[in-house]
Scaffold this motif. Structure first.
Motif, short mmCIF file in Angstrom:
data_model
loop_
_atom_site.label_atom_id
_atom_site.label_comp_id
_atom_site.label_asym_id
_atom_site.label_seq_id
_atom_site.Cartn_x
_atom_site.Cartn_y
_atom_site.Cartn_z
N TYR A 198 33.28 50.58 67.55
CA TYR A 198 34.30 51.37 68.41
C TYR A 198 33.74 51.73 69.77
N GLY A 207 41.40 56.17 67.05
CA GLY A 207 41.97 54.81 66.91
C GLY A 207 41.70 54.19 65.73
N LEU A 208 40.22 54.05 65.31
CA LEU A 208 39.50 53.24 64.29
C LEU A 208 39.75 54.22 62.92
N LYS A 210 42.52 55.67 62.13
CA LYS A 210 43.74 55.41 62.08
C LYS A 210 43.86 53.85 61.30
N GLU A 211 43.23 53.30 61.85
CA GLU A 211 43.26 51.89 61.73
C GLU A 211 42.82 51.71 60.17
N LEU A 214 45.12 52.84 57.35
CA LEU A 214 46.22 52.03 57.34
C LEU A 214 46.20 50.73 56.67
N MET A 215 44.62 50.43 56.52
CA MET A 215 44.24 49.18 56.06
C MET A 215 44.94 48.79 54.76
#
Length: 215
Positions: A198, A207-208, A210-211, A214-215
Motif C-alpha cells: 500500500y 483501504g487495505l 478494509k480489503e 472483506l477477503m
C-alpha cells in the motif's frame, strides 16, 4: 545472589469493538505495536465495526512512559530482559482472553488475527502454541518471531490465508530484517500466501485494511 521465580494471579485489560453477543460470525484479534495501547489501536478499526464481527485488542503486559517520567503511556509485548517469562505470561493472558470469549458461542465463529509491527511476533508465537486454526493471519509491517521454526509455522498455519502487508514508504522495507521476513513467509510454502503493498509508511492503511477484512 540468587534469583528465583514466583507464580501468582494477575489482572490485565483488553479492548473490544462491542460487548460480545455470542452471535458474531467472525472474531478478529488485533495486536498493537511497540509503545501503543489497545484502546487507541482499536480506534484504527472503527470503520470496520459491525454487529456480526467482534474485534478484540489485547494489550502488552509491560507499560512505560513514552517520554521521561510522566505523560503518555505505552505498552510493549516483551524486551530481551526475562524474555521467556514475558512470552509465557503473554501466552497465558491471550489464551485466557480467547477461552473466556468462546464460552459465549454455541457455534464456533471464524477466528482471524492481525499483528502490527512488534505485535506480529507475539501473534505468531501465540498462534503456534494454541489449538486455534485461524482463517486469516496478517503480518502488517512486522515479522514472525525470529525463533519460531518455519516447519512449526507451516504446520500451524497450513489451512490459513497468510498475508504480509507492507507500505511502500515503510522504513522496515529498507532493513535486512524485512528481507529475512519476506523470504521466510514467501518461501515457507504456505498453501495460501499473499504479499500486499500500500502507499504509506509504518502504519495501518484504511483501504487495505478494509480489503483484507472483506477477503
Amino acid at each position: 545472589m540468587v534469583q528465583n521465580e514466583i507464580q501468582f494471579q494477575a489482572k490485565q485489560t483488553f479492548s473490544l469493538s462491542h460487548a460480545p453477543l455470542g452471535e458474531e460470525k467472525t472474531i478478529w484479534i488485533v495486536f498493537h505495536g511497540y509503545g501503543q495501547l489497545a484502546k487507541f489501536f482499536l480506534r484504527k478499526f472503527n470503520l470496520l465495526f459491525e454487529d456480526n464481527t467482534l474485534i478484540v485488542a489485547p494489550e502488552g503486559l509491560n507499560h512505560f512512559y513514552l517520554k521521561g517520567f510522566s505523560g503518555r503511556v505505552g505498552a510493549n509485548w516483551m524486551t530481551k530482559h526475562e524474555r521467556e517469562i514475558d512470552i509465557t505470561n503473554s501466552n497465558a493472558y491471550l489464551n485466557g482472553i480467547i477461552e473466556e470469549l468462546l464460552l459465549k458461542y454455541e457455534n464456533m465463529p471464524q477466528i482471524n488475527v492481525l499483528g502490527f509491527s512488534q505485535g506480529a511476533a507475539t501473534m505468531s508465537r501465540w498462534i503456534c502454541q494454541s489449538n486455534l486454526k485461524p482463517t486469516k493471519v496478517v503480518f502488517w509491517g512486522g515479522a514472525p518471531a525470529h525463533d519460531l521454526e518455519t516447519s512449526l509455522m507451516l504446520e500451524r498455519l497450513n489451512s490459513s490465508q497468510v498475508i504480509l502487508a507492507l507500505g511502500d514508504n515503510d522504513p522496515f522495507l529498507q532493513s535486512d530484517i524485512y528481507t529475512q521476513v519476506e523470504n521466510r513467509l514467501s518461501d515457507a510454502g504456505f498453501a495460501n500466501f499473499k504479499e500486499l503493498k500500500y502507499s504509506g509508511g509504518h502504519e495501518l492503511e484504511a483501504g487495505l485494511l478494509k480489503e483484507i477484512f472483506l477477503m
